[in-house]
Write a protein that holds these residues in place. Structure first.
Motif, short mmCIF file in Angstrom:
data_model
loop_
_atom_site.label_atom_id
_atom_site.label_comp_id
_atom_site.label_asym_id
_atom_site.label_seq_id
_atom_site.Cartn_x
_atom_site.Cartn_y
_atom_site.Cartn_z
N ASP A 101 50.75 28.89 41.68
CA ASP A 101 51.61 28.57 40.55
C ASP A 101 51.51 27.06 40.33
OD1 ASP A 101 53.45 28.63 38.54
OD2 ASP A 101 55.15 29.26 39.77
N THR A 102 50.93 26.66 39.19
CA THR A 102 50.61 25.26 38.96
C THR A 102 51.49 24.66 37.87
OG1 THR A 102 48.30 25.74 39.52
CG2 THR A 102 48.75 23.65 38.43
N TYR A 103 51.98 23.46 38.11
CA TYR A 103 52.85 22.75 37.18
C TYR A 103 52.16 21.45 36.76
CZ TYR A 103 56.27 25.89 39.26
OH TYR A 103 56.93 27.02 39.71
N GLY A 104 52.48 20.98 35.55
CA GLY A 104 52.06 19.64 35.17
C GLY A 104 50.73 19.58 34.44
N CYS A 105 49.98 18.53 34.73
CA CYS A 105 48.83 18.13 33.92
C CYS A 105 47.56 18.91 34.26
CB CYS A 105 48.58 16.63 34.09
SG CYS A 105 48.03 16.18 35.77
N GLN A 106 46.52 18.63 33.48
CA GLN A 106 45.23 19.28 33.71
C GLN A 106 44.63 18.90 35.06
OE1 GLN A 106 46.13 17.66 30.99
NE2 GLN A 106 45.91 19.05 29.26
N GLN A 107 44.97 17.70 35.56
CA GLN A 107 44.48 17.31 36.88
C GLN A 107 45.03 18.24 37.95
OE1 GLN A 107 42.25 14.36 37.64
NE2 GLN A 107 42.04 15.96 39.18
N ASN A 108 46.29 18.64 37.80
CA ASN A 108 46.86 19.60 38.74
C ASN A 108 46.16 20.95 38.62
OD1 ASN A 108 48.64 17.69 39.66
ND2 ASN A 108 50.47 18.91 39.33
N GLU A 109 45.84 21.35 37.39
CA GLU A 109 45.09 22.60 37.21
C GLU A 109 43.75 22.54 37.93
OE1 GLU A 109 46.05 25.32 35.83
OE2 GLU A 109 47.79 24.79 34.58
N SER A 110 43.09 21.39 37.82
CA SER A 110 41.81 21.22 38.49
C SER A 110 41.97 21.25 40.01
CB SER A 110 41.18 19.89 38.05
OG SER A 110 39.96 19.67 38.72
N ASP A 111 43.04 20.61 40.51
CA ASP A 111 43.29 20.65 41.96
C ASP A 111 43.52 22.09 42.43
OD1 ASP A 111 43.03 17.93 42.17
OD2 ASP A 111 45.18 17.52 42.35
N SER A 112 44.23 22.87 41.62
CA SER A 112 44.48 24.27 41.99
C SER A 112 43.18 25.06 42.05
CB SER A 112 45.46 24.92 41.01
OG SER A 112 46.76 24.41 41.19
N THR B 174 45.99 37.00 42.79
CA THR B 174 46.87 37.75 41.90
C THR B 174 47.75 36.76 41.13
OG1 THR B 174 48.61 39.42 41.77
CG2 THR B 174 48.66 37.96 43.68
N HIS B 175 48.28 37.22 40.00
CA HIS B 175 49.25 36.40 39.26
C HIS B 175 50.68 36.81 39.58
CE1 HIS B 175 46.18 34.41 36.90
NE2 HIS B 175 45.66 35.58 36.57
N GLU B 176 50.84 37.81 40.45
CA GLU B 176 52.17 38.34 40.77
C GLU B 176 52.57 37.93 42.19
OE1 GLU B 176 53.81 39.71 38.42
OE2 GLU B 176 52.09 39.79 37.05
N PRO B 177 53.59 37.09 42.34
CA PRO B 177 53.99 36.63 43.67
C PRO B 177 54.34 37.77 44.63
CG PRO B 177 55.06 35.31 41.98
CD PRO B 177 54.38 36.44 41.27
N GLU B 178 54.93 38.84 44.10
CA GLU B 178 55.36 39.94 44.98
C GLU B 178 54.17 40.69 45.60
OE1 GLU B 178 55.67 41.34 40.65
OE2 GLU B 178 56.23 39.57 41.84
N GLU B 179 52.96 40.48 45.08
CA GLU B 179 51.78 41.12 45.64
C GLU B 179 51.07 40.26 46.68
OE1 GLU B 179 49.29 41.90 42.31
OE2 GLU B 179 50.63 43.39 41.40
N ALA B 180 51.56 39.03 46.87
CA ALA B 180 50.81 38.03 47.62
C ALA B 180 51.21 37.95 49.09
CB ALA B 180 50.98 36.67 46.96
N ASP B 181 50.24 37.56 49.91
CA ASP B 181 50.48 37.20 51.31
C ASP B 181 50.70 35.69 51.44
OD1 ASP B 181 49.88 39.89 52.52
OD2 ASP B 181 47.94 39.48 51.56
N LEU B 182 50.26 34.96 50.44
CA LEU B 182 50.46 33.52 50.39
C LEU B 182 50.78 33.12 48.96
CD1 LEU B 182 48.33 30.71 52.05
CD2 LEU B 182 48.99 30.54 49.66
N VAL B 183 51.88 32.40 48.76
CA VAL B 183 52.24 31.87 47.45
C VAL B 183 52.22 30.35 47.55
CG1 VAL B 183 54.00 31.73 45.63
CG2 VAL B 183 53.70 33.87 46.93
N LEU B 184 51.41 29.72 46.70
CA LEU B 184 51.26 28.27 46.73
C LEU B 184 51.74 27.67 45.41
CD1 LEU B 184 48.41 26.15 48.17
CD2 LEU B 184 49.04 25.80 45.78
N PHE B 185 52.64 26.70 45.51
CA PHE B 185 53.14 25.97 44.36
C PHE B 185 52.49 24.58 44.33
CE2 PHE B 185 56.45 28.97 45.52
CZ PHE B 185 56.85 29.51 44.30
N ASN B 186 51.67 24.33 43.32
CA ASN B 186 51.07 23.00 43.14
C ASN B 186 51.92 22.26 42.11
OD1 ASN B 186 49.44 20.78 43.09
ND2 ASN B 186 47.67 21.81 42.19
#
Length: 474
Positions: A40-51, A66-78
């Motif tokens: 799940d990425t927030y902010g600028c295009q640089q953050n998108e690139s980092d993700s 996946t785009h669904e957190p409930e399906e994930a074994d790892l959820v990462l917030f950038n």
């Protein structure tokens, strides 16, 4: 030429790959299947690139996505630290995972990026959000596999916001990109400008540019993968090259990339007016593959406010720069960033911002109410202007810009232009989407996803404030 930035060594890359292999084996033994990650990425295009880079690392670890957190074994917030609203969203979305974590104690929740790099944020998350297993800042992004392995192996939370503000450059990790027709390509990191309202230099570190050969190689790989609309990224692309071995400036790099074979379009952002040069405008004008669009943040139309912002130019210099760019590209489109309600901005100074907008006639504006960022110079100013007044001015600015954008779009009706078809939209009558050279959304009549990735001739038939509508001219 400044200090040459440090590139993550080959030995360090191999070490991180070993951690990735351990993580892959760990999940195979524990789950008997490939683990699933959600970013799940927030902010600028640089953050998108980092993700994209972080997903590339996770792909090496064996993760699917996946785009669904409930399906994930790892959820990462950038995360993003530029405005308070972005921070509040992160806290809310992290907190929402508490129930999922109770159902699945093995779920890993990670927070990284600009917001995480701040000590006050790291302490708040450590104390108030026990759901978070892993937190790391921008300076140690390359250590993600090692940090995740420490969490999996040791069972304890891992927090790391170490690293030198001079930063490093990470090469050799294949990004995992969501798009094929459009792509981000980072050319530099960090910022040396220290605008008084901005937290970016404190969380992203000092300016450091990638060497041209690395950028050219990645550019070619993007073209080979089908990308046709490539945006060069940096906190201030115009200052590219100050600390490279090659000694190129940004205009040199843009000119060289435009010489690559194939049909494509190059964009770039973000630019700082103090470093935008006549040479750059000449290169843009002289290369058909360089989009005739300039995103040039002005932030305020008042010279006094600009001085308080530490922007290194005044109103007159900005307007002269716009005139110079239009001398070489009369039909270019312009977008910008503007802040309403900088501490103690007067009504007269706000009206100077409105008059600049009227004079320049931007095609698009990214508009913000000033957001106080702890640790910046502006955060210490005793602001006498109420939030109610700032919101009133903000609404007035939106009304002015929306009128101008509508008028600018109306001028394009009846014109035929070359555009890249980049996707499928929700409008049944205009099912295809495209972007003009000027970054305007163009909805097209026509059928077939086979058009995606093609440059076509399209005639604009109608407009709204926010988009254009047209037909492909076969």
């Amino acid at each position: 030429m400044g200090k040459t930035p440090v590139t993550v060594s080959q030995e360090e890359l191999l070490r991180q790959q070993e951690y990735s292999q351990r993580i892959h084996q760990y999940y195979q033994e524990k789950l008997g299947r490939a683990p699933v990650a959600c970013t799940d990425t927030y902010g600028c295009q640089q953050n998108e690139s980092d993700s994209e880079i972080l997903r590339g690392m996770m792909a090496q670890m064996g993760f699917t996505f996946t785009h669904e957190p409930e399906e994930a074994d790892l959820v990462l917030f950038n995360t993003c630290a530029v405005r308070e609203h972005a921070e509040m969203r992160v806290y809310g979305n992290v907190g929402a995972l508490v129930h999922q974590k109770r159902r699945n104690p093995d779920l890993i929740v990670a927070v990284c990026g600009c917001m995480a790099q701040q000590e006050r944020v790291a302490e708040k998350i450590k104390k108030s959000f026990p759901v978070v297993d892993l937190l790391f800042g921008t300076h140690v992004l390359y250590k993600f596999p090692q940090l995740l392995w420490r969490r999996l192996e040791g069972g304890k939370r891992v927090f790391d916001i170490s690293g030198d503000a001079s930063g490093v450059i990470l090469e050799g990790v294949e990004p995992n990109r969501d798009r094929s027709v459009k792509a981000w390509l980072p050319i530099m990191y960090g910022c040396d400008n220290f605008c008084s309202y901005c937290i970016v230099p404190y969380v992203r570190g000092r300016e450091r540019s990638r060497e041209p050969e690395q950028i050219i190689a990645e550019f070619r790989s993007l073209l080979a993968a089908g990308a046709r609309d490539i945006t060069l990224l940096g906190q201030n692309v115009n200052s590219y090259g100050k600390n490279t071995q090659a000694g190129w400036d940004f205009a040199d790099l843009l000119d060289r990339l435009c010489q690559e074979e194939g049909e494509f379009l190059i964009r770039f952002m973000t630019s700082h007016p103090k470093d935008a040069s006549e040479k750059l405008f000449q290169v843009m004008a002289g290369n058909p593959k360089a989009a005739k669009h300039l995103h040039l943040p002005f932030q305020s139309g008042s010279s006094r406010v600009l001085r308080e912002m530490n922007r290194s130019y005044n109103r007159e210099q900005y307007l002269e720069l716009i005139d110079l760019a239009r001398k070489y590209m009369p039909d270019m489109t312009l977008s910008s960033d503007v802040i309403v309600g900088f501490p103690n901005e007067t009504q007269e100074e706000f009206e100077e911002t409105l008059s600049l907008i009227e004079k320049v006639r931007f095609d698009n504006l990214f508009t913000f109410i000033y957001s106080k960022r702890e640790g910046t110079v502006a955060a210490k100013i005793d602001d006498k202007v109420t939030m109610e007044e700032k919101k009133r001015r903000f609404q007035q600015l939106l009304e002015v810009q929306n009128r101008i954008a509508n008028e600018q779009n109306a001028l394009l009706v009846g014109q035929t232009m070359t555009v890249l078809v980049d996707g499928v939209g929700q409008d049944e009558e205009y099912p295809l989407t495209a972007r003009t050279q000027g970054q305007k959304l163009l909805r097209l009549k026509g059928a077939g996803e086979g058009r995606i990735g093609q440059f076509v001739q399209a005639k604009v038939t109608k407009h709204t404030t926010w988009s254009l509508f047209g037909e492909i001219q076969d």
